[in-house]
Design an enzyme around this catalytic site. Structure first.
Site, PDB file in Angstrom:
ATOM      1  N   ASP A  32       0.824  -1.163  -0.123  1.00  0.00           N
ATOM      2  CA  ASP A  32      -0.173  -0.149   0.008  1.00  0.00           C
ATOM      3  C   ASP A  32       1.115   1.314   0.132  1.00  0.00           C
ATOM      4  O   ASP A  32       1.708   1.286   0.932  1.00  0.00           O
ATOM      5  CB  ASP A  32      -1.102   0.047   1.185  1.00  0.00           C
ATOM      6  CG  ASP A  32      -2.106   1.128   0.800  1.00  0.00           C
ATOM      7  OD1 ASP A  32      -3.048   0.696  -0.069  1.00  0.00           O
ATOM      8  OD2 ASP A  32      -2.206   2.012   1.465  1.00  0.00           O
ATOM      9  N   SER A  33       0.688   2.101  -0.850  1.00  0.00           N
ATOM     10  CA  SER A  33       1.561   3.013  -1.072  1.00  0.00           C
ATOM     11  C   SER A  33       0.829   4.428  -1.416  1.00  0.00           C
ATOM     12  O   SER A  33      -0.406   4.537  -1.854  1.00  0.00           O
ATOM     13  CB  SER A  33       2.610   2.854  -2.183  1.00  0.00           C
ATOM     14  OG  SER A  33       1.774   2.204  -3.357  1.00  0.00           O
ATOM     15  N   TYR A  85       1.877   9.152  -9.961  1.00  0.00           N
ATOM     16  CA  TYR A  85       2.166  10.484  -9.646  1.00  0.00           C
ATOM     17  C   TYR A  85       3.604  10.736 -10.197  1.00  0.00           C
ATOM     18  O   TYR A  85       4.403  11.738  -9.999  1.00  0.00           O
ATOM     19  CB  TYR A  85       1.981  11.011  -8.449  1.00  0.00           C
ATOM     20  CG  TYR A  85       0.611  10.959  -7.895  1.00  0.00           C
ATOM     21  CD1 TYR A  85      -0.417  12.146  -8.326  1.00  0.00           C
ATOM     22  CD2 TYR A  85       0.052   9.788  -7.160  1.00  0.00           C
ATOM     23  CE1 TYR A  85      -1.639  12.180  -7.979  1.00  0.00           C
ATOM     24  CE2 TYR A  85      -1.264   9.756  -6.909  1.00  0.00           C
ATOM     25  CZ  TYR A  85      -2.163  10.923  -7.316  1.00  0.00           C
ATOM     26  OH  TYR A  85      -3.625  10.923  -6.841  1.00  0.00           O
ATOM     27  N   LYS A 110      14.613   4.239 -11.414  1.00  0.00           N
ATOM     28  CA  LYS A 110      13.448   4.652 -10.448  1.00  0.00           C
ATOM     29  C   LYS A 110      13.559   3.487  -9.283  1.00  0.00           C
ATOM     30  O   LYS A 110      13.329   3.628  -7.994  1.00  0.00           O
ATOM     31  CB  LYS A 110      12.238   4.527 -10.921  1.00  0.00           C
ATOM     32  CG  LYS A 110      10.923   4.431  -9.976  1.00  0.00           C
ATOM     33  CD  LYS A 110       9.554   4.599 -10.680  1.00  0.00           C
ATOM     34  CE  LYS A 110       8.454   4.406  -9.450  1.00  0.00           C
ATOM     35  NZ  LYS A 110       7.321   4.434  -9.824  1.00  0.00           N
ATOM     36  N   HIS A 150      10.508   4.403  -3.148  1.00  0.00           N
ATOM     37  CA  HIS A 150       9.751   3.803  -1.698  1.00  0.00           C
ATOM     38  C   HIS A 150       9.539   2.039  -2.150  1.00  0.00           C
ATOM     39  O   HIS A 150       9.818   1.476  -1.095  1.00  0.00           O
ATOM     40  CB  HIS A 150       8.418   4.421  -1.565  1.00  0.00           C
ATOM     41  CG  HIS A 150       7.605   4.697  -2.998  1.00  0.00           C
ATOM     42  ND1 HIS A 150       8.140   4.912  -4.159  1.00  0.00           N
ATOM     43  CD2 HIS A 150       6.234   4.387  -2.976  1.00  0.00           C
ATOM     44  CE1 HIS A 150       7.060   5.009  -4.983  1.00  0.00           C
ATOM     45  NE2 HIS A 150       6.199   4.452  -4.506  1.00  0.00           N
TER      46      HIS A 150
HETATM   47  P1  IMP Z   1      -3.067   1.779  -3.414  1.00  0.00           P
HETATM   48  O1  IMP Z   1      -1.635   1.337  -2.810  1.00  0.00           O
HETATM   49  O2  IMP Z   1      -3.606   0.890  -4.171  1.00  0.00           O
HETATM   50  O3  IMP Z   1      -3.810   2.504  -2.337  1.00  0.00           O
HETATM   51  O4  IMP Z   1      -2.486   2.955  -4.780  1.00  0.00           O
HETATM   52  C1  IMP Z   1      -1.446   3.646  -4.399  1.00  0.00           C
HETATM   53  C2  IMP Z   1      -1.682   4.974  -5.270  1.00  0.00           C
HETATM   54  O5  IMP Z   1      -0.457   5.879  -5.212  1.00  0.00           O
HETATM   55  C3  IMP Z   1      -1.366   4.463  -6.908  1.00  0.00           C
HETATM   56  O6  IMP Z   1      -2.696   4.232  -7.512  1.00  0.00           O
HETATM   57  C4  IMP Z   1      -0.679   5.824  -7.422  1.00  0.00           C
HETATM   58  O7  IMP Z   1      -1.594   6.866  -7.766  1.00  0.00           O
HETATM   59  C5  IMP Z   1       0.198   6.203  -6.093  1.00  0.00           C
HETATM   60  N1  IMP Z   1       1.387   5.566  -6.579  1.00  0.00           N
HETATM   61  C6  IMP Z   1       1.809   4.719  -5.638  1.00  0.00           C
HETATM   62  N2  IMP Z   1       3.291   4.502  -5.977  1.00  0.00           N
HETATM   63  C7  IMP Z   1       3.531   5.200  -6.859  1.00  0.00           C
HETATM   64  C8  IMP Z   1       4.673   5.227  -7.820  1.00  0.00           C
HETATM   65  O8  IMP Z   1       5.645   4.514  -7.700  1.00  0.00           O
HETATM   66  N3  IMP Z   1       4.563   5.985  -8.547  1.00  0.00           N
HETATM   67  C9  IMP Z   1       3.563   6.926  -8.803  1.00  0.00           C
HETATM   68  N4  IMP Z   1       2.374   6.947  -8.072  1.00  0.00           N
HETATM   69  C10 IMP Z   1       2.506   6.017  -7.145  1.00  0.00           C
END
Ligand code: IMP
Length: 198
Positions: free
Chosen positions: A70-71, A154, A173, A178
């Protein structure tokens, strides 16, 4: 070792395989283990909670060692937003619009005050009693305009060392990101775990 990735996000899957395969981990997608349309409501308030929710659901469905990421992007001038809501920011709009909307929110903010970070939490379930949790953080700044055509999400508006994540090649990258940091920590902890349980 094989791990099932608890995500339907193709961009994340690509990065998981790219980072983990050279380190000896085969990443399986939900489809590889017969699970279609994997989608779990992310009801947690933190990256850690949401990663746990997704990994637990995949472990329950597949019965196999599973992990979730989750990020999100946390921007100081927006008090940490969009944060855990990064995927749902302007929900339903294309990513390009989301990126422009962030830039609009920051239009009066100077370069010095555009600090931001990507955060990734990994929750990995090896068995009903063994879990590994790791975190990776990448510090950067929000650009004044999108640039680059690599990556996803992003990446075009996140500056790392003066270049947007979308302008870096995939190795650059992964080295900085992260997700790269959190996954390399996962591999280290997995090695310790497998060594202890030989
Ligand atoms: P989730 O972890 O499914 O809630 O989604 C995380 C959201 O954070 C993604 O859909 C992206 O919009 C953004 N995100 C997470 N990691 C990255 C990355 O490495 N690059 C760009 N956007 C990111």
């Amino acid at each position: 070792m094989k791990l099932v990735a608890a995500t339907g996000n193709k961009d994340k899957l690509l990065e998981f395989s790219r980072i983990l395969s050279p380190l000896g981990i085969d990443v399986m997608s939900p489809e590889d283990v017969g699970i279609t349309n994997f989608d779990v409501p992310e009801t947690g308030d933190t990256f850690a909670e949401n990663a746990a929710i997704k990994a637990q659901e995949m472990f329950r469905l597949s019965g196999l060692p599973s992990f979730a990421d989750d990020s999100g992007l946390c921007i100081d001038a927006l008090n940490g937003r969009p944060g855990v809501y990064s995927a749902r920011y302007l929900d339903g709009f294309p990513q390009e619009k989301k990126n422009l909307a962030i830039l609009k929110e920051l239009e009066n903010i100077t370069h010095e005050n555009r600090n931001a970070r990507f955060i990734c939490n990994i929750y990995c379930i090896l068995s009903s009693v063994d879990t590994i949790i790791t975190e990776g953080i990448c510090e950067g700044k929000i650009a004044n305009a999108p640039s680059g055509d690599g990556g996803f999400g992003y990446d075009p508006i996140f500056l790392y060392g003066g270049k947007s994540f979308a302008s870096l090649n995939s190795a650059e990258k992964d080295q900085a990101s992260h997700r790269g940091t959190a996954l390399r920590k996962l591999v280290e902890k997995l090695k310790e775990f497998l060594g202890e349980n030989r």
